[in-house]
Design an enzyme around this catalytic site. Structure first.
Site, PDB file in Angstrom:
ATOM      1  N   LEU A   1     104.563-108.067 -78.717  1.00 30.97           N
ATOM      2  CA  LEU A   1     103.152-108.206 -78.345  1.00 30.97           C
ATOM      3  C   LEU A   1     102.287-107.801 -79.536  1.00 30.97           C
ATOM      4  O   LEU A   1     101.815-106.669 -79.651  1.00 30.97           O
ATOM      5  CB  LEU A   1     102.838-107.353 -77.107  1.00 30.97           C
ATOM      6  N   HIS A   2     102.062-108.739 -80.437  1.00 30.97           N
ATOM      7  CA  HIS A   2     101.365-108.454 -81.692  1.00 30.97           C
ATOM      8  C   HIS A   2      99.931-107.943 -81.464  1.00 30.97           C
ATOM      9  O   HIS A   2      99.608-106.801 -81.764  1.00 30.97           O
ATOM     10  CB  HIS A   2     101.275-109.724 -82.557  1.00 30.97           C
ATOM     11  N   ASP A   3      99.080-108.800 -80.957  1.00 31.51           N
ATOM     12  CA  ASP A   3      97.635-108.536 -80.998  1.00 31.51           C
ATOM     13  C   ASP A   3      97.162-107.358 -80.150  1.00 31.51           C
ATOM     14  O   ASP A   3      96.245-106.641 -80.571  1.00 31.51           O
ATOM     15  CB  ASP A   3      96.870-109.810 -80.607  1.00 31.51           C
TER      16      ASP A   3
END
Ligand code: RIB
Ligand code: CA
Length: 313
Positions: free
Chosen positions: A241-243
């Site tokens: 879950l990057h952002d």
């Protein structure tokens, strides 16, 4: 304490969508606006997706703006292979009632920074930095007014995810990233070094699905789709879950550790275009310009995220 004012600049993108929901579910933050940029999918879709996500959150007083449709110096590179044709594959959201603002996103960013108290607005770029760099170039006076830029992008130990050398957001518009990293604005960088440790394992995915609200259902669907790329490429235990790590940093910076180092952007070499050359080991005399995060308390991150999503419709 009054809420921290932020502008989210984004290319939704399933992980962008989760970040937007997290921000809108958190009373510690006041989202002045959501500005779309071309990235994961073309601008027409990122701006439509941003409207869909804001509407899903129920916070329809938050304005959505469309920004730049192409990088400063390159043709647009998109990532449908990761995010699907719509950019938000995995959950079907209705056509939004929420209208797109007339004003260009870059004008909104400039106007907001000039109108709000100096040092009171944080920018949270989650995609290519085209809008942010264009605003800085068009209105250099806004740089000292920006409290902090907390962005998702780059990598050092994790190297590239779109090329062997570069992370997608920086690769798409390296000239824009170069402007931002040389702007002198306080930078906090959530790179792949951190986001690849924020994996949606099966229990975490199940917790989203078990929330029993529309937000949880959408997030479970998006993550279920979005993880394919990383699981196939890295064999990881779920997708990263990057952002949302940028928003989680604003809510609880103790979830992260990093170093204040020099980071420069490769713009001249076709082979390493978009590489974030991070002086993690302090081997140069280049001045530090960014807090480059290296670790995340993943259980704490997912606990915060899941609790906040539960508060949404
Ligand atoms: O490399 C990951 C980044 O690129 C994320 O922001 C994802 O949404 C894409 O924009
Ligand atoms: Ca993104």
């Amino acid at each position: 304490m009054s809420p921290r004012k932020i502008i989210i600049d984004t290319d939704p993108g399933q992980d962008d969508a989760v970040a937007i929901l997290l921000a809108l579910a958190s009373p510690e933050l006041e989202v002045l606006g959501v500005t779309a940029v071309a990235g994961n999918v073309p601008l027409e879709l990122t701006s439509l997706n941003a409207r869909k996500v804001v509407e899903l959150s129920g916070k329809t007083d938050v304005p959505v703006f469309a920004g730049c449709e192409k990088p400063l110096a390159h043709r647009l590179t998109t990532a449908e292979h990761v995010h699907g044709k719509t950019g938000l594959d995995g959950a079907d959201l209705p056509e939004p009632q929420l209208a797109l603002q007339e004003r260009h996103a870059v004008d909104f960013i400039i106007d907001s920074l000039r109108a709000e108290a100096p040092g009171s607005v944080t920018l949270c770029p989650l995609g290519p930095l085209t809008n942010i760099a264009t605003a800085l170039r068009r209105a250099p006076d806004i740089a000292p007014k920006i409290a902090e830029i907390v962005l998702m992008g780059g990598a050092y130990f994790e190297v590239g995810n779109i090329t062997p050398a570069a992370e997608f957001n920086i690769y798409v518009d390296p000239e824009a990233a170069d402007i931002v990293f040389k702007s002198g604005v306080p930078l906090t960088v959530m790179s792949l070094d951190v986001t690849h440790k924020a994996l949606v394992t099966r229990p975490r995915h199940a917790a989203f699905a078990a929330l029993g609200n529309a937000a949880g259902q959408a997030v479970a669907g998006w993550v279920g789709f979005f993880e394919r790329f990383d699981v196939a490429k890295y064999g990881s235990d779920g997708g990263p879950l990057h952002d949302p790590t940028t928003i989680a940093y604003l809510l609880d910076p103790t979830l992260f550790t990093g170093r204040h180092i020099n980071v420069e952007i490769e713009t001249g070499s076709p082979l390493t275009r978009g590489m974030t050359v991070a002086d993690w080991w302090g081997v140069t005399d280049r001045a530090p310009n960014a807090t480059f995060m290296g670790t995340i308390d993943a259980p704490g991150f997912f606990k915060l995220l899941t609790e906040r999503l539960a508060a949404l419709p």
